[in-house]
Design a protein around this motif. Structure first.
Motif, PDB file in Angstrom:
ATOM      1  N   UNK A  58       0.851  -1.193   0.000  1.00 57.65           N
ATOM      2  CA  UNK A  58       0.000   0.000   0.000  1.00 57.65           C
ATOM      3  C   UNK A  58       0.886   1.242   0.000  1.00 57.65           C
ATOM      4  N   UNK A  59       0.704   2.088  -0.975  1.00 59.63           N
ATOM      5  CA  UNK A  59       1.469   3.334  -1.035  1.00 59.63           C
ATOM      6  C   UNK A  59       0.701   4.444  -0.324  1.00 59.63           C
ATOM      7  N   UNK A  60       1.432   5.356   0.281  1.00 63.92           N
ATOM      8  CA  UNK A  60       0.829   6.459   1.029  1.00 63.92           C
ATOM      9  C   UNK A  60       0.936   7.724   0.197  1.00 63.92           C
ATOM     10  N   UNK A  61      -0.207   8.335  -0.077  1.00 63.31           N
ATOM     11  CA  UNK A  61      -0.226   9.587  -0.833  1.00 63.31           C
ATOM     12  C   UNK A  61      -0.753  10.716   0.043  1.00 63.31           C
ATOM     13  N   UNK A  62      -0.364  11.919  -0.293  1.00 59.04           N
ATOM     14  CA  UNK A  62      -0.854  13.105   0.393  1.00 59.04           C
ATOM     15  C   UNK A  62      -1.675  13.917  -0.591  1.00 59.04           C
ATOM     16  N   UNK A  63      -2.922  14.189  -0.230  1.00 60.40           N
ATOM     17  CA  UNK A  63      -3.790  14.973  -1.097  1.00 60.40           C
ATOM     18  C   UNK A  63      -3.527  16.460  -0.969  1.00 60.40           C
ATOM     19  N   UNK A  64      -4.234  17.282  -1.747  1.00 62.18           N
ATOM     20  CA  UNK A  64      -4.055  18.740  -1.680  1.00 62.18           C
ATOM     21  C   UNK A  64      -4.492  19.307  -0.333  1.00 62.18           C
ATOM     22  N   UNK A  65      -3.838  20.374   0.099  1.00 64.43           N
ATOM     23  CA  UNK A  65      -4.291  21.101   1.289  1.00 64.43           C
ATOM     24  C   UNK A  65      -5.660  21.698   0.976  1.00 64.43           C
ATOM     25  N   UNK A  66      -6.702  21.346   1.724  1.00 67.38           N
ATOM     26  CA  UNK A  66      -8.031  21.864   1.399  1.00 67.38           C
ATOM     27  C   UNK A  66      -8.278  23.271   1.907  1.00 67.38           C
ATOM     28  N   UNK A  67      -7.501  23.723   2.892  1.00 63.36           N
ATOM     29  CA  UNK A  67      -7.765  24.987   3.568  1.00 63.36           C
ATOM     30  C   UNK A  67      -6.929  26.125   2.967  1.00 63.36           C
ATOM     31  N   UNK A  68      -7.252  27.342   3.362  1.00 60.82           N
ATOM     32  CA  UNK A  68      -6.449  28.495   2.962  1.00 60.82           C
ATOM     33  C   UNK A  68      -5.385  28.740   4.019  1.00 60.82           C
ATOM     34  N   UNK A  69      -4.161  28.416   3.683  1.00 59.33           N
ATOM     35  CA  UNK A  69      -3.020  28.693   4.536  1.00 59.33           C
ATOM     36  C   UNK A  69      -2.185  29.794   3.894  1.00 59.33           C
ATOM     37  N   UNK A  70      -1.513  30.573   4.721  1.00 57.01           N
ATOM     38  CA  UNK A  70      -0.572  31.562   4.209  1.00 57.01           C
ATOM     39  C   UNK A  70       0.408  30.892   3.255  1.00 57.01           C
ATOM     40  N   UNK A  71       0.755  31.601   2.175  1.00 56.04           N
ATOM     41  CA  UNK A  71       1.597  31.011   1.139  1.00 56.04           C
ATOM     42  C   UNK A  71       2.911  30.456   1.662  1.00 56.04           C
ATOM     43  N   UNK A  72       3.576  31.196   2.523  1.00 55.48           N
ATOM     44  CA  UNK A  72       4.859  30.740   3.058  1.00 55.48           C
ATOM     45  C   UNK A  72       4.668  29.507   3.947  1.00 55.48           C
ATOM     46  N   UNK A  73       3.588  29.495   4.721  1.00 57.95           N
ATOM     47  CA  UNK A  73       3.312  28.335   5.570  1.00 57.95           C
ATOM     48  C   UNK A  73       2.994  27.117   4.709  1.00 57.95           C
ATOM     49  N   UNK A  74       2.269  27.336   3.629  1.00 54.86           N
ATOM     50  CA  UNK A  74       1.950  26.260   2.681  1.00 54.86           C
ATOM     51  C   UNK A  74       3.228  25.691   2.087  1.00 54.86           C
ATOM     52  N   UNK A  75       4.133  26.573   1.677  1.00 58.58           N
ATOM     53  CA  UNK A  75       5.427  26.128   1.125  1.00 58.58           C
ATOM     54  C   UNK A  75       6.216  25.325   2.154  1.00 58.58           C
ATOM     55  N   UNK A  76       6.309  25.855   3.367  1.00 59.96           N
ATOM     56  CA  UNK A  76       7.090  25.177   4.403  1.00 59.96           C
ATOM     57  C   UNK A  76       6.495  23.824   4.767  1.00 59.96           C
ATOM     58  N   UNK A  77       5.159  23.731   4.706  1.00 58.71           N
ATOM     59  CA  UNK A  77       4.497  22.446   4.954  1.00 58.71           C
ATOM     60  C   UNK A  77       4.981  21.402   3.956  1.00 58.71           C
ATOM     61  N   UNK A  78       4.991  21.744   2.675  1.00 57.90           N
ATOM     62  CA  UNK A  78       5.412  20.780   1.667  1.00 57.90           C
ATOM     63  C   UNK A  78       6.915  20.512   1.713  1.00 57.90           C
ATOM     64  N   UNK A  79       7.693  21.499   2.118  1.00 58.37           N
ATOM     65  CA  UNK A  79       9.126  21.236   2.291  1.00 58.37           C
ATOM     66  C   UNK A  79       9.337  20.170   3.362  1.00 58.37           C
ATOM     67  N   UNK A  80       8.549  20.221   4.425  1.00 58.57           N
ATOM     68  CA  UNK A  80       8.654  19.180   5.456  1.00 58.57           C
ATOM     69  C   UNK A  80       8.177  17.837   4.915  1.00 58.57           C
ATOM     70  N   UNK A  81       7.136  17.847   4.117  1.00 60.86           N
ATOM     71  CA  UNK A  81       6.639  16.609   3.526  1.00 60.86           C
ATOM     72  C   UNK A  81       7.698  15.988   2.613  1.00 60.86           C
TER      73      UNK A  81
END
Length: 310
Positions: free
Chosen positions: A6-29
């Motif tokens: 079973x492979x683990x996928x991450x779907x799109x962020x559904x919420x409105x997050x600040x752009x920089x926070x959104x970027x940093x989230x995916x950098x951690x991912x």
């Protein structure tokens, strides 16, 4: 039963997050070894796109550099000309596979390899076969489907990859109007992006104070968080290839690790549930849809693990 495939996928962020926070989230991912594939992009509201658009290139480059399979999602509902234009540009210019979440995107993707998201209703094997013939390589089934339906669809559409929504608040409905803005005294056209004040959605209670739903811009979501941990062996047994984690306002890398640990047998589902409750506290868990009952219900791991696919 071995569930390590079973492979683990991450779907799109559904919420409105600040752009920089959104970027940093995916950098951690990108640094999370447990996640195999990432689908990103704005699915809910086209007015939000300018928050994240400046960071798309750096985020995709970071994810691909870390070995993740990347796809870009189309919007779940196209009602305006600018949204139709965004869909056309996405299909025509994307360097990555596109996940279709609306029939207008499906029409433009015909003949090209693509993914199908959970906002496209796939309720039987015949539909899955038609989508496969038009170029779909993986379908994320709607989270309201019970395991028996998942098994039947997969059985009737051999050769395709299928994904199931395994973690996150469930997408229930999407509207041309914005109840989130209205709840805060604004119109959709002058929303002032108030949904950014609620990075995990705005809770909605009934008149007698019972927790009910969650608002996320024009989207209505469940109050509960779907969690399918004990169900992983059964999902794999019926032919599911991917499990989707939907980003919530918590440590999603830690969530992915819990799912990987349960999948690989390092911990049992009950311990996994306890760890998830510490990672994402104060949000009730549910798995009722999967078990063919009320969606908000929670079937404990000991009982969920006994489910035998039809």
């Amino acid at each position: 039963m071995d569930t390590t495939k079973l492979k683990i996928t991450l779907g799109p962020v559904p919420y409105l997050w600040d752009g920089a926070a959104w970027r940093d989230f995916y950098f951690r991912i990108a640094d999370c070894a447990w996640i195999d594939a990432v689908t990103l992009g704005e699915v809910v509201c086209s007015k939000r796109i300018h928050f994240t658009q400046p960071f798309i290139d750096s985020v995709t480059a970071r994810l691909v550099g870390a070995g993740k399979a990347v796809a870009l999602a189309s919007m779940a509902m196209v009602t305006l000309e600018r949204e139709a234009l965004l869909t056309r540009r996405l299909v025509e210019a994307s360097a990555w596979p596109v996940e279709a979440n609306d029939l207008s995107a499906l029409g433009r993707l015909a003949g090209k390899p693509h993914l199908v998201g959970p906002f496209v209703n796939v309720y039987n094997g015949a539909t899955a076969r038609i989508l496969a013939a038009r170029g779909a390589t993986r379908i994320c089934l709607g989270p309201e489907l019970p395991l028996s339906s998942v098994a039947e669809i997969i059985r009737d559409a051999p050769g395709m990859d299928f994904e199931v929504f395994a973690f996150g608040r469930l997408p229930l409905a999407i509207s041309a109007r914005c109840a989130h803005a209205r709840a805060k005294g604004h119109s959709k056209d002058n929303c002032q992006f108030v949904c950014q004040d609620d990075p995990d959605g705005l809770a909605v209670d009934t008149l007698d104070g019972q927790s009910f739903l969650t608002l996320n811009g024009v989207q209505t979501m469940s109050h509960t968080c779907q969690v399918l941990l004990a169900e992983l062996p059964a999902l794999r047994r019926v032919g599911v290839t991917h499990i989707r984690l939907s980003p919530q306002h918590c440590d999603m890398a830690a969530v992915a690790e819990v799912f990987a640990d349960v999948r690989d047998g390092r911990i049992d589902p009950a311990e996994g549930e306890a760890r998830l409750r510490s990672i994402y506290p104060d949000v009730p868990f549910s798995n009722g849809f999967h078990h063919g009952t009320v969606g908000a219900d929670w079937v404990p791991p000991a009982l969920a693990a006994q489910q035998v696919p039809a």
